[in-house]
Design an enzyme around this catalytic site. Structure first.
Site, PDB file in Angstrom:
ATOM      1  N   SER A   1       0.845  -1.205   0.000  1.00 40.95           N
ATOM      2  CA  SER A   1       0.000   0.000   0.000  1.00 40.95           C
ATOM      3  C   SER A   1       0.877   1.251   0.000  1.00 40.95           C
ATOM      4  CB  SER A   1      -0.934   0.007   1.214  1.00 40.95           C
ATOM      5  OG  SER A   1      -0.206  -0.212   2.410  1.00 40.95           O
TER       6      SER A   1
ATOM      7  N   LYS B   1       4.626 -11.432   3.443  1.00 45.39           N
ATOM      8  CA  LYS B   1       3.197 -11.638   3.168  1.00 45.39           C
ATOM      9  C   LYS B   1       2.999 -11.756   1.656  1.00 45.39           C
ATOM     10  CE  LYS B   1      -0.051  -8.311   3.891  1.00 45.39           C
ATOM     11  NZ  LYS B   1      -0.575  -8.078   2.523  1.00 45.39           N
TER      12      LYS B   1
ATOM     13  N   GLU C   1      -8.996  -9.616   4.199  1.00 48.38           N
ATOM     14  CA  GLU C   1      -9.335  -8.227   3.857  1.00 48.38           C
ATOM     15  C   GLU C   1     -10.734  -8.138   3.245  1.00 48.38           C
ATOM     16  OE1 GLU C   1      -6.282  -6.053   1.796  1.00 48.38           O
ATOM     17  OE2 GLU C   1      -7.599  -4.350   1.403  1.00 48.38           O
TER      18      GLU C   1
HETATM   19  O1  KIV Z   1      -0.429  -3.399   1.707  1.00 47.58           O
HETATM   20  C1  KIV Z   1      -1.124  -3.315   2.725  1.00 47.58           C
HETATM   21  O2  KIV Z   1      -1.186  -2.278   3.400  1.00 47.58           O
HETATM   22  C2  KIV Z   1      -1.906  -4.480   3.124  1.00 47.58           C
HETATM   23  C3  KIV Z   1      -2.917  -4.288   4.192  1.00 47.58           C
HETATM   24  C4  KIV Z   1      -4.088  -3.555   3.656  1.00 47.58           C
HETATM   25  C5  KIV Z   1      -3.308  -5.552   4.829  1.00 47.58           C
HETATM   26  O3  KIV Z   1      -1.742  -5.523   2.581  1.00 47.58           O
END
Ligand code: KIV
Length: 271
Positions: free
Chosen positions: A52, A120, A189
């Protein structure tokens, strides 16, 4: 005599223990050293260096343009700022969806060059072999299901996912597959709260929700959103703890006024 406080690092085992003990996990995104330092001091358990950053740091509409080099840069700044929190880092779009070897190479680069503790990856059964290759190399992986923003062009909207039975069933089996393969947590999400609760109760690893209700084992928000730095982004799930954008406008306007009037710097502010 100076007493150095020993700070115990949050690890993936701590996160798993929290689930077993019914303790909720707090997670916020971070993209830079100073923010990471403040969030760490506040006691946030996990700092997510989210892709993000493409949206809130760089101003892109989607997360697709951010590169592995960009993410390594952000992650290493965050890692230098945090002494206690677990540093979880997103692998960006295109860096892990190819062959397991491609995914492994991206993961190893991130771990070597950034100071990340865990990675992640977005997706379920489609990328299971790739996740396994990374976990087998000793790198902890957190899954991400539901609204997976790297697939925005497939979804077409940022709306709530898994409202229909077929997608909900796939999400449930993806979650079990991710647990089975060895993921230590899963981000859920923007899915219905009832489904997130059911998935959370079916797993022994923690779920971390964003727009997924109170039945998850922890919560994550984009830090710029919860601080009110992203001015016009106000989805239903977001709680703002500050109005940072307005505070910055006010402070900057006052500074400009002081410079122009000659009020800054005063005598005590010069050498
Ligand atoms: O990139 C991000 O901020 C995320 C969150 C919204 C979980 O993956």
């Amino acid at each position: 005599m100076s007493v150095n406080k020993i700070i115990k690092r949050v690890t993936t085992n701590t996160i798993l223990d929290m689930k077993a003990n019914g303790d909720k996990v707090s997670m916020l995104t971070a993209y830079d050293y100073s923010t990471a330092r403040a969030l760490d001091e506040a006691g946030i358990d996990v700092l997510l260096v989210g892709d993000s950053a493409a949206n809130v740091f760089a101003g892109y509409e989607t997360t697709l343009p951010i590169t592995l080099d960009h993410m390594i840069y952000h992650a290493s700044a965050v890692a230098r700022g945090a002494k206690r929190a677990l540093i979880l880092v997103d692998l960006p779009f295109g860096e892990y969806q190819g062959t397991p070897e491609d995914a492994f190479k991206s993961a190893v680069r991130m771990m070597k060059e950034s100071g990340a503790h865990a990675l992640k990856l977005e997706g379920g059964v489609e990328i299971l072999d790739n996740i396994k290759k990374i976990i087998d190399a000793g790198i902890p992986v957190c899954g991400h299901l539901g609204l997976t923003p790297q697939s925005i062009n497939k979804f077409g909207t940022f709306g709530v996912r898994a409202q229909e039975e077929a997608e909900a069933e796939k999400l449930k089996s993806d979650a079990l597959a991710l647990q089975e393969i060895g993921c230590f947590a899963i981000v859920l999400e923007k899915i219905p709260a009832k489904l997130a609760k059911e998935v959370s109760e079916s797993l022994s690893i923690p779920t971390i929700g964003i727009g997924a209700g109170n039945g998850c084992d922890g919560q994550v928000l984009v830090v710029n959103d919860m601080l009110g730095f992203t001015k016009d982004f106000k989805p239903k799930f977001l709680r703002r703890y500050m109005e940072m954008y307005d505070g910055i406008v006010e402070a900057a306007a006052k500074y400009a006024e002081d410079v122009k009037s000659g009020n800054y710097p005063n005598e005590s502010e010069q050498y």
